[in-house]
Design a protein around this motif. Structure first.
Motif, PDB file in Angstrom:
ATOM      1  N   LYS A 512     -20.538  19.692  -5.147  1.00  0.00           N
ATOM      2  CA  LYS A 512     -20.202  21.110  -5.060  1.00  0.00           C
ATOM      3  C   LYS A 512     -18.771  21.357  -4.593  1.00  0.00           C
ATOM      4  O   LYS A 512     -18.286  22.487  -4.647  1.00  0.00           O
ATOM      5  CB  LYS A 512     -21.170  21.821  -4.104  1.00  0.00           C
ATOM      6  CG  LYS A 512     -22.621  21.792  -4.540  1.00  0.00           C
ATOM      7  CD  LYS A 512     -23.495  22.536  -3.541  1.00  0.00           C
ATOM      8  CE  LYS A 512     -24.966  22.513  -3.962  1.00  0.00           C
ATOM      9  NZ  LYS A 512     -25.832  23.234  -3.000  1.00  0.00           N
ATOM     10  N   CYS A 513     -18.095  20.319  -4.131  1.00  0.00           N
ATOM     11  CA  CYS A 513     -16.767  20.497  -3.526  1.00  0.00           C
ATOM     12  C   CYS A 513     -15.692  20.752  -4.571  1.00  0.00           C
ATOM     13  O   CYS A 513     -15.715  20.163  -5.658  1.00  0.00           O
ATOM     14  CB  CYS A 513     -16.410  19.263  -2.699  1.00  0.00           C
ATOM     15  SG  CYS A 513     -17.535  19.001  -1.314  1.00  0.00           S
ATOM     16  N   PRO A 514     -14.725  21.619  -4.255  1.00  0.00           N
ATOM     17  CA  PRO A 514     -13.629  21.886  -5.193  1.00  0.00           C
ATOM     18  C   PRO A 514     -12.838  20.625  -5.514  1.00  0.00           C
ATOM     19  O   PRO A 514     -12.587  19.797  -4.624  1.00  0.00           O
ATOM     20  CB  PRO A 514     -12.756  22.901  -4.444  1.00  0.00           C
ATOM     21  CG  PRO A 514     -13.653  23.498  -3.417  1.00  0.00           C
ATOM     22  CD  PRO A 514     -14.610  22.418  -3.020  1.00  0.00           C
ATOM     23  N   ARG A 515     -12.472  20.491  -6.761  1.00  0.00           N
ATOM     24  CA  ARG A 515     -11.589  19.398  -7.182  1.00  0.00           C
ATOM     25  C   ARG A 515     -10.132  19.849  -7.203  1.00  0.00           C
ATOM     26  O   ARG A 515      -9.226  19.027  -7.235  1.00  0.00           O
ATOM     27  CB  ARG A 515     -11.985  18.910  -8.591  1.00  0.00           C
ATOM     28  CG  ARG A 515     -13.417  18.383  -8.715  1.00  0.00           C
ATOM     29  CD  ARG A 515     -13.633  17.161  -7.843  1.00  0.00           C
ATOM     30  NE  ARG A 515     -14.990  16.658  -7.950  1.00  0.00           N
ATOM     31  CZ  ARG A 515     -15.375  15.683  -8.770  1.00  0.00           C
ATOM     32  NH1 ARG A 515     -14.488  15.116  -9.559  1.00  0.00           N
ATOM     33  NH2 ARG A 515     -16.618  15.275  -8.789  1.00  0.00           N
ATOM     34  N   THR A 516      -9.953  21.173  -7.221  1.00  0.00           N
ATOM     35  CA  THR A 516      -8.605  21.751  -7.254  1.00  0.00           C
ATOM     36  C   THR A 516      -8.531  22.864  -6.208  1.00  0.00           C
ATOM     37  O   THR A 516      -9.453  23.673  -6.089  1.00  0.00           O
ATOM     38  CB  THR A 516      -8.301  22.345  -8.647  1.00  0.00           C
ATOM     39  OG1 THR A 516      -8.566  21.365  -9.643  1.00  0.00           O
ATOM     40  CG2 THR A 516      -6.851  22.797  -8.727  1.00  0.00           C
ATOM     41  N   VAL A 517      -7.438  22.891  -5.437  1.00  0.00           N
ATOM     42  CA  VAL A 517      -7.227  23.928  -4.435  1.00  0.00           C
ATOM     43  C   VAL A 517      -5.850  24.549  -4.662  1.00  0.00           C
ATOM     44  O   VAL A 517      -4.844  23.834  -4.739  1.00  0.00           O
ATOM     45  CB  VAL A 517      -7.323  23.378  -3.001  1.00  0.00           C
ATOM     46  CG1 VAL A 517      -7.030  24.476  -1.984  1.00  0.00           C
ATOM     47  CG2 VAL A 517      -8.695  22.769  -2.749  1.00  0.00           C
ATOM     48  N   ILE A 518      -5.804  25.860  -4.780  1.00  0.00           N
ATOM     49  CA  ILE A 518      -4.551  26.575  -5.013  1.00  0.00           C
ATOM     50  C   ILE A 518      -4.363  27.609  -3.909  1.00  0.00           C
ATOM     51  O   ILE A 518      -5.243  28.440  -3.666  1.00  0.00           O
ATOM     52  CB  ILE A 518      -4.574  27.279  -6.390  1.00  0.00           C
ATOM     53  CG1 ILE A 518      -4.761  26.239  -7.503  1.00  0.00           C
ATOM     54  CG2 ILE A 518      -3.298  28.090  -6.596  1.00  0.00           C
ATOM     55  CD1 ILE A 518      -5.067  26.855  -8.849  1.00  0.00           C
ATOM     56  N   PHE A 519      -3.216  27.539  -3.231  1.00  0.00           N
ATOM     57  CA  PHE A 519      -2.913  28.492  -2.162  1.00  0.00           C
ATOM     58  C   PHE A 519      -2.133  29.659  -2.755  1.00  0.00           C
ATOM     59  O   PHE A 519      -1.059  29.478  -3.346  1.00  0.00           O
ATOM     60  CB  PHE A 519      -2.100  27.812  -1.058  1.00  0.00           C
ATOM     61  CG  PHE A 519      -2.860  26.722  -0.339  1.00  0.00           C
ATOM     62  CD1 PHE A 519      -2.722  25.397  -0.717  1.00  0.00           C
ATOM     63  CD2 PHE A 519      -3.728  27.042   0.686  1.00  0.00           C
ATOM     64  CE1 PHE A 519      -3.432  24.398  -0.074  1.00  0.00           C
ATOM     65  CE2 PHE A 519      -4.438  26.055   1.348  1.00  0.00           C
ATOM     66  CZ  PHE A 519      -4.291  24.720   0.963  1.00  0.00           C
ATOM     67  N   THR A 520      -2.693  30.847  -2.630  1.00  0.00           N
ATOM     68  CA  THR A 520      -2.059  32.023  -3.227  1.00  0.00           C
ATOM     69  C   THR A 520      -2.657  33.291  -2.643  1.00  0.00           C
ATOM     70  O   THR A 520      -3.738  33.261  -2.036  1.00  0.00           O
ATOM     71  CB  THR A 520      -2.260  32.028  -4.756  1.00  0.00           C
ATOM     72  OG1 THR A 520      -1.553  33.113  -5.336  1.00  0.00           O
ATOM     73  CG2 THR A 520      -3.736  32.163  -5.112  1.00  0.00           C
ATOM     74  N   GLU A 521      -1.957  34.395  -2.825  1.00  0.00           N
ATOM     75  CA  GLU A 521      -2.537  35.686  -2.477  1.00  0.00           C
ATOM     76  C   GLU A 521      -3.514  36.059  -3.586  1.00  0.00           C
ATOM     77  O   GLU A 521      -3.159  36.055  -4.775  1.00  0.00           O
ATOM     78  CB  GLU A 521      -1.443  36.755  -2.349  1.00  0.00           C
ATOM     79  CG  GLU A 521      -1.976  38.111  -1.934  1.00  0.00           C
ATOM     80  CD  GLU A 521      -0.881  39.146  -1.775  1.00  0.00           C
ATOM     81  OE1 GLU A 521      -1.211  40.338  -1.665  1.00  0.00           O
ATOM     82  OE2 GLU A 521       0.308  38.746  -1.765  1.00  0.00           O
ATOM     83  N   LEU A 522      -4.737  36.384  -3.229  1.00  0.00           N
ATOM     84  CA  LEU A 522      -5.756  36.642  -4.235  1.00  0.00           C
ATOM     85  C   LEU A 522      -5.541  38.001  -4.899  1.00  0.00           C
ATOM     86  O   LEU A 522      -5.339  39.004  -4.206  1.00  0.00           O
ATOM     87  CB  LEU A 522      -7.145  36.592  -3.598  1.00  0.00           C
ATOM     88  CG  LEU A 522      -7.535  35.266  -2.937  1.00  0.00           C
ATOM     89  CD1 LEU A 522      -8.951  35.358  -2.376  1.00  0.00           C
ATOM     90  CD2 LEU A 522      -7.442  34.111  -3.924  1.00  0.00           C
ATOM     91  N   PRO A 523      -5.570  38.056  -6.231  1.00  0.00           N
ATOM     92  CA  PRO A 523      -5.426  39.346  -6.922  1.00  0.00           C
ATOM     93  C   PRO A 523      -6.657  40.217  -6.689  1.00  0.00           C
ATOM     94  O   PRO A 523      -7.791  39.745  -6.795  1.00  0.00           O
ATOM     95  CB  PRO A 523      -5.298  38.938  -8.393  1.00  0.00           C
ATOM     96  CG  PRO A 523      -5.985  37.613  -8.483  1.00  0.00           C
ATOM     97  CD  PRO A 523      -5.762  36.932  -7.162  1.00  0.00           C
ATOM     98  N   LYS A 524      -6.429  41.476  -6.340  1.00  0.00           N
ATOM     99  CA  LYS A 524      -7.542  42.372  -6.012  1.00  0.00           C
ATOM    100  C   LYS A 524      -7.394  43.710  -6.725  1.00  0.00           C
ATOM    101  O   LYS A 524      -6.287  44.112  -7.103  1.00  0.00           O
ATOM    102  CB  LYS A 524      -7.600  42.617  -4.496  1.00  0.00           C
ATOM    103  CG  LYS A 524      -7.745  41.360  -3.651  1.00  0.00           C
ATOM    104  CD  LYS A 524      -7.738  41.690  -2.162  1.00  0.00           C
ATOM    105  CE  LYS A 524      -7.798  40.444  -1.296  1.00  0.00           C
ATOM    106  NZ  LYS A 524      -6.537  39.653  -1.355  1.00  0.00           N
ATOM    107  N   THR A 525      -8.524  44.366  -6.885  1.00  0.00           N
ATOM    108  CA  THR A 525      -8.513  45.724  -7.435  1.00  0.00           C
ATOM    109  C   THR A 525      -8.105  46.697  -6.334  1.00  0.00           C
ATOM    110  O   THR A 525      -7.939  46.309  -5.175  1.00  0.00           O
ATOM    111  CB  THR A 525      -9.913  46.115  -7.948  1.00  0.00           C
ATOM    112  OG1 THR A 525     -10.809  46.166  -6.825  1.00  0.00           O
ATOM    113  CG2 THR A 525     -10.429  45.112  -8.957  1.00  0.00           C
ATOM    114  N   SER A 526      -7.982  47.987  -6.697  1.00  0.00           N
ATOM    115  CA  SER A 526      -7.587  48.998  -5.716  1.00  0.00           C
ATOM    116  C   SER A 526      -8.634  49.159  -4.615  1.00  0.00           C
ATOM    117  O   SER A 526      -8.331  49.641  -3.528  1.00  0.00           O
ATOM    118  CB  SER A 526      -7.380  50.351  -6.415  1.00  0.00           C
ATOM    119  OG  SER A 526      -8.570  50.726  -7.086  1.00  0.00           O
ATOM    120  N   THR A 527      -9.872  48.748  -4.915  1.00  0.00           N
ATOM    121  CA  THR A 527     -10.929  48.842  -3.905  1.00  0.00           C
ATOM    122  C   THR A 527     -11.089  47.546  -3.124  1.00  0.00           C
ATOM    123  O   THR A 527     -11.996  47.420  -2.296  1.00  0.00           O
ATOM    124  CB  THR A 527     -12.270  49.205  -4.577  1.00  0.00           C
ATOM    125  OG1 THR A 527     -12.591  48.210  -5.562  1.00  0.00           O
ATOM    126  CG2 THR A 527     -12.192  50.568  -5.240  1.00  0.00           C
ATOM    127  N   GLY A 528     -10.208  46.570  -3.400  1.00  0.00           N
ATOM    128  CA  GLY A 528     -10.236  45.331  -2.646  1.00  0.00           C
ATOM    129  C   GLY A 528     -11.090  44.230  -3.233  1.00  0.00           C
ATOM    130  O   GLY A 528     -11.247  43.165  -2.625  1.00  0.00           O
TER     131      GLY A 528
END
Length: 542
Positions: A512-528
């Motif tokens: 179940k563990c991620p094979r890829t990790v990306i550090f970034t600001e997560l894109p969100k809608t206007s409601t979060g």
């Protein structure tokens, strides 16, 4: 003549109506082909006569120890003869078989044992470490039966006081086993991966198991005496019901304890395997094996795969290697595969891109499934067959589960409007073939295993340095899909991808563990709300 005349004095009775069950398949093959090889495992060769006798011994021994209608017998076994014997011996007592996923952690296994109210657990020595932890955590205290594989040197601690062969020896090979009272009676219990919280217990009945088993024979074009290689875990939906299918046509089960390229090629060449099933990882293992490990195939081998449709390049490579690949689709709730991409000869002549588009589709219903469609889940109206309008894929028929064990609310939700709601979103093409476009529950299918993105995200959120996280599927040639984690750190915090992966390994089952990790600001809608569709696009370019 009135229609009622066809019902008057024409009643059901024991002579003209019997409950459907796959158990009769084994009895017939043992009668008709007693000396035909039913199971191959290492140096072991078990005939249908002995397969039937050992299954009856198991049923007899379990009955003597109090197993009766509705009692759960759990098994933690690899693809070995006892697993096949359990598929017959347990329901021969009118008990219910629960096959445990050998890749799960102790906490989930303990929950499963408790929820299923397990009375007996048969466990392979290979899994003794995790089962010891699970049994310590569980509230139930089942009879523990240890299985030591005589063909493979597997180390492990004995957890009980009874050995599997000793249990078999207790039983009567001529045991007068019990047909189900009703074909609606439960035959097996399979747990989902748990998309939110604990997994749900999916209940199969004898009728559905019988029909799907025969449906497999029809769909895979099995003739008499096929030879089937067990690369698919038998704990997955009872091996997609092939555990019962083979007995309907007196086929040979070739057990495979570990899915390794040399063993697969050796088994295919030596035993002239005709059919096998598996996730994309099995194809990858076969194709990427070193040349010394490969062996010429005795004939074209039928390979059936599920999960994400294989890329055109993989399909071409499989064909060149001597495998004819067919894509199936289904869910635990539909006894495994209930949809097939039924290939048409005229599609062979299409250009590669067009042929690939055809192969990317899930297809049409099994003959054993009464109806398959895509609807707007709110209005319950069928979407137009335009290949564009997205709705929820829905199933209706005798190979849909009874429901979720001890979960009336979830069952009612799943069956709203008289259809089983799959949670998968897709389209209907003009020719009636369906295609999945998204998974409403964000399930990631990796190596044939279902991974809940929510479960992985919950684990990431527990890290003190992580402010926000989202997990999506990333295409992978070997595994089909793997988890890709997008991580937003707290102000002033620092963390490496390796540290994130290590955190997940400490809290989750390895697959179940991620094979890829990306550090970034997560894109969100206007409601979060996190915009996962944008993350999926980002994952494609990493």
């Amino acid at each position: 003549m009135s229609a009622a005349a066809y019902d008057r004095d024409l009643d059901k009775n024991a002579a003209n109506f019997q409950p459907l069950t796959p158990l009769t398949f084994l009895a017939r093959s043992a009668l008709t082909f007693p000396d035909h090889t039913a199971i191959l495992h290492g140096r072991q060769a078990i005939t249908y006569r002995d397969f039937y006798a050992r299954s009856r011994r198991l049923a007899s021994a379990l009955a003597r120890r109090g197993i009766k209608r509705g009692d759960t017998v759990s098994v933690m076994l690899a693809n070995t003869p006892p697993m096949l014997e359990a598929h017959y011996g347990v329901p021969m007592t009118r008990g219910v078989l629960n096959t445990l996923n050998t890749r799960l952690d102790a906490a989930i296994l303990a929950f499963t044992l408790d929820h299923a109210e397990t009375k007996v657990i048969i466990t392979d020595l290979e899994f003794s470490k995790v089962m010891k932890e699970a049994l310590a955590l569980a509230k139930v205290k089942p009879l523990v039966v240890d299985y030591a594989d005589p063909e493979f040197a597997v180390e492990g601690e004995r957890l009980g006081t009874l050995d599997y062969e000793a249990l078999i020896a207790e039983g009567d090979p001529a045991f007068d086993w019990l047909m189900p009272d009703d074909e609606w009676d439960a035959i097996s219990l399979n747990y989902t991966s748990g998309t939110t919280g604990n997994p749900k217990g999916v209940v199969y009945h004898h009728r559905g198991a019988s029909l799907l088993a025969v449906g497999n024979v029809v769909t895979t074009a099995m003739g008499k005496h096929p030879v089937y290689l067990w690369t698919l875990p038998m704990f997955h939906c009872n091996g997609w019901c092939f555990t019962w299918s083979l007995s309907a046509v007196a086929g040979t089960h070739v057990c495979l304890r570990w899915v390794r390229a040399p063993a697969m090629y050796e088994a295919i060449a030596r035993h002239k395997v005709t059919h096998l099933c598996g996730a994309p990882i099995v194809m990858s293992t076969l194709l990427n094996a070193p040349e010394p490990d490969k062996q010429p195939l005795p004939h074209v081998v039928s390979f059936f795969t599920a999960a994400a449709p294989p890329p055109e390049a993989v399909l071409s490579a499989m064909q060149a290697a001597g495998f004819n690949v067919t894509h199936l689709s289904g869910l635990t709730e539909t006894y495994g595969p209930a949809v097939v991409n039924d290939w048409k000869a005229e599609w062979d002549h299409l250009e590669p891109a067009a042929r690939g588009a055809k192969k990317a589709r899930q297809g049409v219903r099994y003959a054993a499934l009464e109806d398959l469609t895509i609807m707007n889940p709110e209005t319950m109206e069928k979407v137009p067959a335009d290949g564009q309008t997205i709705g929820e894929i829905m199933f209706r028929g005798n190979v849909v589960m009874k429901g979720y064990l001890k979960n009336r609310e979830a069952s009612a939700e799943a069956f709203h409007g008289g259809w089983f709601h799959s949670g998968d979103l897709g389209v209907i093409h003009p020719d009636g073939y369906i295609q999945i476009k998204d998974r409403s529950k964000d399930i990631i299918i990796s190596g044939g295993e279902n991974i809940s993105s929510i479960e992985v995200e919950d684990t990431l959120y527990k890290h003190p340095s992580i402010q926000a996280a989202a997990v999506v599927a990333k295409a992978d040639e070997k595994w089909g899909e793997t988890p890709c984690a997008f991580v937003e750190l707290r102000p002033g915090a620092s963390l490496t991808a390796n540290e994130v992966m290590a955190w997940c390994r400490d809290h989750l089952a390895a697959y179940k563990c991620p094979r890829t990790v990306i550090f970034t600001e997560l894109p969100k809608t206007s409601t979060g709300k996190i915009q996962k569709f944008r993350l999926r696009d980002m994952a494609k370019s990493v």
